[in-house]
Design a protein around this motif. Structure first.
Motif: not given
Length: 184
Positions: A31, A36, A140, A143-144, A146-148, A150, A153
């Motif tokens: 990860q 993206y 940044q 944020f990445i 946290k997205m990964l 989901n 988190w």
């Protein structure tokens, strides 16, 4: 004795270091290298850029331009790492340069003019510039992550719908001068 500015800026830098580390700790190795798309930065690329900037800015901080001739900023947006351990060792190296430079500063240095690409900055201005730059990229990175992660988190700040609990805990303390990161 360090000025309140020097104490505060060091705590701020360490706060963002901690945020980056807590975000990266939640991720699997693969990860850290996820992008993206080809134009987006992975966490590994962000780390490479942040540390490249740190090494350039904080090597001979008071005596040489912050943009070193040996720095190749463009290659910082490529991934040079083959493992999480390698990435984290580089991360630690950059932060060590920054903290070492900070530890050598005194109150009398704060108005000293230093240069970044021939633009003069007071030490205070340069520190503020770097803090904002690193906070931008670490945001940044978070944020990445946290997205990964989901739904898995683990928040790095006040948990959703927990502001009242946090405030109650804070207001149990006596009023005192302290840095907001002291009890994290």
């Amino acid at each position: 004795m360090k000025s309140s500015y020097l104490e505060s800026i060091e705590k701020q830098f360490l706060y963002y270091k901690m945020l980056g580390e807590k975000a990266m700790e939640q991720l699997g190795e693969e990860q850290l290298f996820w992008q993206y798309n080809q134009e987006a930065n992975s966490i590994a690329i962000l780390v490479n850029h942040i540390v490249g900037n740190m090494l350039s800015r904080f090597t001979d901080f008071l005596t040489t331009d912050g943009e070193k001739a040996w720095r190749n900023r463009d290659t910082e947006f490529e991934n040079p790492f083959s493992s999480k351990n390698e990435l984290m060792a580089y991360w630690d190296k950059g932060w060590a340069y920054l903290i070492d430079a900070l530890s050598k500063l005194s109150e009398s240095d704060l108005e000293t003019i230093i240069y970044i690409r021939n633009d003069g900055h007071t030490v205070i201005e340069a520190m503020n510039r770097q803090l904002a730059h690193y906070a931008y990229h670490i945001g940044q990175l978070v944020f990445i992550a946290k997205m990964l992660k989901n739904e898995e988190w683990k928040t790095l700040s006040i948990a959703r719908n927990k502001s009242n609990d946090y405030n109650q805990r804070k207001f149990l303390n006596e009023k005192d001068k302290r840095h907001y990161t002291d009890d994290l």
